[in-house]
Design a protein around this motif. Structure first.
Motif, PDB file in Angstrom:
ATOM      1  N   GLU A 115      55.873  -6.940  10.304  1.00 28.02           N
ATOM      2  CA  GLU A 115      55.821  -7.596  11.601  1.00 28.02           C
ATOM      3  C   GLU A 115      54.972  -6.773  12.551  1.00 28.02           C
ATOM      4  O   GLU A 115      55.135  -5.547  12.655  1.00 28.02           O
ATOM      5  N   ARG A 116      54.089  -7.436  13.255  1.00 30.12           N
ATOM      6  CA  ARG A 116      53.226  -6.780  14.233  1.00 30.12           C
ATOM      7  C   ARG A 116      53.401  -7.438  15.592  1.00 30.12           C
ATOM      8  O   ARG A 116      53.307  -8.669  15.710  1.00 30.12           O
ATOM      9  N   ILE A 117      53.654  -6.617  16.576  1.00 31.82           N
ATOM     10  CA  ILE A 117      53.697  -7.093  17.954  1.00 31.82           C
ATOM     11  C   ILE A 117      52.464  -6.524  18.640  1.00 31.82           C
ATOM     12  O   ILE A 117      52.304  -5.303  18.743  1.00 31.82           O
ATOM     13  N   THR A 118      51.575  -7.387  19.067  1.00 30.90           N
ATOM     14  CA  THR A 118      50.347  -6.936  19.719  1.00 30.90           C
ATOM     15  C   THR A 118      50.604  -6.754  21.209  1.00 30.90           C
ATOM     16  O   THR A 118      51.158  -7.626  21.872  1.00 30.90           O
ATOM     17  N   GLY A 119      50.221  -5.593  21.700  1.00 28.91           N
ATOM     18  CA  GLY A 119      50.407  -5.316  23.121  1.00 28.91           C
ATOM     19  C   GLY A 119      49.719  -4.028  23.489  1.00 28.91           C
ATOM     20  O   GLY A 119      49.000  -3.434  22.680  1.00 28.91           O
ATOM     21  N   ASP A 120      49.926  -3.597  24.705  1.00 28.15           N
ATOM     22  CA  ASP A 120      49.297  -2.386  25.222  1.00 28.15           C
ATOM     23  C   ASP A 120      50.360  -1.583  25.954  1.00 28.15           C
ATOM     24  O   ASP A 120      51.072  -2.125  26.815  1.00 28.15           O
ATOM     25  N   ARG A 121      50.479  -0.322  25.621  1.00 24.96           N
ATOM     26  CA  ARG A 121      51.502   0.504  26.253  1.00 24.96           C
ATOM     27  C   ARG A 121      51.272   0.642  27.756  1.00 24.96           C
ATOM     28  O   ARG A 121      52.200   0.908  28.500  1.00 24.96           O
ATOM     29  N   ASP A 122      50.038   0.477  28.167  1.00 23.85           N
ATOM     30  CA  ASP A 122      49.726   0.590  29.589  1.00 23.85           C
ATOM     31  C   ASP A 122      49.719  -0.797  30.231  1.00 23.85           C
ATOM     32  O   ASP A 122      48.687  -1.426  30.413  1.00 23.85           O
ATOM     33  N   GLY A 123      50.920  -1.304  30.512  1.00 26.58           N
ATOM     34  CA  GLY A 123      51.034  -2.565  31.220  1.00 26.58           C
ATOM     35  C   GLY A 123      51.187  -3.798  30.363  1.00 26.58           C
ATOM     36  O   GLY A 123      51.282  -4.906  30.898  1.00 26.58           O
ATOM     37  N   GLY A 124      51.235  -3.646  29.055  1.00 24.57           N
ATOM     38  CA  GLY A 124      51.336  -4.813  28.179  1.00 24.57           C
ATOM     39  C   GLY A 124      52.514  -4.727  27.222  1.00 24.57           C
ATOM     40  O   GLY A 124      52.354  -4.916  26.011  1.00 24.57           O
ATOM     41  N   LEU A 125      53.713  -4.487  27.755  1.00 21.86           N
ATOM     42  CA  LEU A 125      54.900  -4.253  26.949  1.00 21.86           C
ATOM     43  C   LEU A 125      55.755  -5.501  26.733  1.00 21.86           C
ATOM     44  O   LEU A 125      56.810  -5.426  26.091  1.00 21.86           O
ATOM     45  N   ASP A 126      55.342  -6.647  27.229  1.00 19.67           N
ATOM     46  CA  ASP A 126      56.197  -7.832  27.214  1.00 19.67           C
ATOM     47  C   ASP A 126      56.691  -8.205  25.821  1.00 19.67           C
ATOM     48  O   ASP A 126      57.804  -8.730  25.669  1.00 19.67           O
ATOM     49  N   GLY A 127      55.901  -7.943  24.802  1.00 17.78           N
ATOM     50  CA  GLY A 127      56.297  -8.307  23.443  1.00 17.78           C
ATOM     51  C   GLY A 127      57.532  -7.567  22.942  1.00 17.78           C
ATOM     52  O   GLY A 127      58.140  -7.987  21.948  1.00 17.78           O
ATOM     53  N   LEU A 128      57.896  -6.486  23.616  1.00 22.91           N
ATOM     54  CA  LEU A 128      59.068  -5.717  23.215  1.00 22.91           C
ATOM     55  C   LEU A 128      60.357  -6.206  23.872  1.00 22.91           C
ATOM     56  O   LEU A 128      61.450  -5.821  23.450  1.00 22.91           O
ATOM     57  N   ARG A 129      60.223  -7.017  24.885  1.00 24.45           N
ATOM     58  CA  ARG A 129      61.412  -7.441  25.642  1.00 24.45           C
ATOM     59  C   ARG A 129      62.286  -8.386  24.803  1.00 24.45           C
ATOM     60  O   ARG A 129      61.796  -9.221  24.044  1.00 24.45           O
TER      61      ARG A 129
END
Length: 321
Positions: free
Chosen positions: A44-58
């Motif tokens: 499983e891959r959640i695409t995002g950015d640690r700098d302001g793009g964390l929504d996929g982890l919520r």
């Protein structure tokens, strides 16, 4: 165990994935999807950015998180705070560079580096101090639920830095090899596979606190292992710190594994106390295995290591002194 990896499947991240899968764990990747995206397509891959793009982890939960990509306190804080109620344990990969000085042998209780300029995010200038603040952020969000892995020089297969890699490839080339002496000169390295396996076990066993994670060796042992592994007949020409400094040889990058230990602040840089990690299960494979895997799966990096011309010039100066 459901494991979340913050960072791409590159070098240590790649080895963590392999170690976790070998132990039968379920792995989820969170990264920008730009590095080795073809590896492990089944995960499983959640695409995002640690700098302001964390929504996929919520709204998600994991048993543990391994963070191989945290460098800035602001960014680490955001991720750790978001995950604090959704993850049981946080393993943060830090660095032995967190220490303020190596004038004495350091252990986990030794003073940490401080920012030269408060609020700075200059990783080149403040790498160690920023890592120390990242550790602080992790422990603040996960009190009593974090492992802070103060890694030394990580080496082995798929190493992108070229630092240790220089030595096996140089020995293969043969001839007279300029080596910082003496042969018993302390060197500390850790095979990426050994570190990754221990990182995963730390998540499983929920080790807490900081751990210096690197392994004991010597400069002579590195050269000898490379000669044994390759059958090289190269000859080590040992030179001293005074000669290297006088010739303005660049520490660590131009001549990997070398620092001028005549400088008080670096005197024991490669003699860090690792007893706590060893007691917690960190083990080290034979150096010959690391050398062989490095030669097979790691390439030289431009700008790292002495060029043949520079080495020949230095050898001539050493013999003619």
């Amino acid at each position: 165990m459901r494991l979340l990896l913050l960072g791409g499947p590159k070098f240590l991240g790649r080895a963590v994935i392999e170690a976790a899968l070998e132990q039968g764990h379920e792995v989820t990747l969170f990264n920008r999807g730009t590095t080795n995206a073809e590896l492990h397509p089944e995960l499983e891959r959640i695409t995002g950015d640690r700098d302001g793009g964390l929504d996929g982890l919520r709204g998600r939960e994991w048993d543990a998180v391994v963070d191989t990509s945290g460098y800035l306190p602001r960014i680490v804080t955001a991720g750790a705070e978001l995950l604090s109620g959704a993850v049981g344990h946080y393993v943060f990969v830090s660095s032995i560079s967190v220490y303020a000085s190596f004038a004495e042998v350091v252990d986990e209780s030794s003073p940490l580096a401080q920012l030269t300029e408060p609020g700075s995010e200059d990783i080149g200038e403040n790498y160690g101090a920023l890592k120390a603040l990242c550790e602080e952020a992790v422990e603040s969000a996960f009190p009593g639920r974090s492992t802070r892995v103060r890694a030394g020089l990580i080496v082995g297969p798929y190493d992108p830095t070229g630092r240790f890699t220089y030595w096996p490839h140089r020995i293969v080339r043969g001839g007279d090899v300029l080596v910082p002496g003496p042969a018993w000169r302390p060197v500390q390295i850790v095979d990426v596979r050994d570190l990754a396996g221990w990182v995963v076990r730390s998540a499983e066993e929920r080790h807490t606190g900081p751990f210096n994670a690197t392994g004991p060796s010597t400069m002579g042992a590195v050269v000898d292992a490379a000669r044994r592994t390759t059958g090289s007949t190269s000859r080590a020409v040992e030179v001293d710190d005074a000669f290297l400094a006088g010739a303005e040889v660049g520490e660590w990058m131009e001549l990997p594994l070398w620092v001028d230990t005549r400088k008080d602040e670096w005197r024991h840089f490669l003699e860090v106390d690792t007893s706590r990690a060893v007691e917690a299960g960190l083990t080290f494979r034979p150096l010959d295995e690391t050398v062989a895997a490095t030669l097979e799966h790691a390439e030289l990096v431009d700008g790292i290591g002495l060029t043949p011309e520079r080495e020949a010039e230095l050898l001539a100066a050493w013999w003619g002194r």
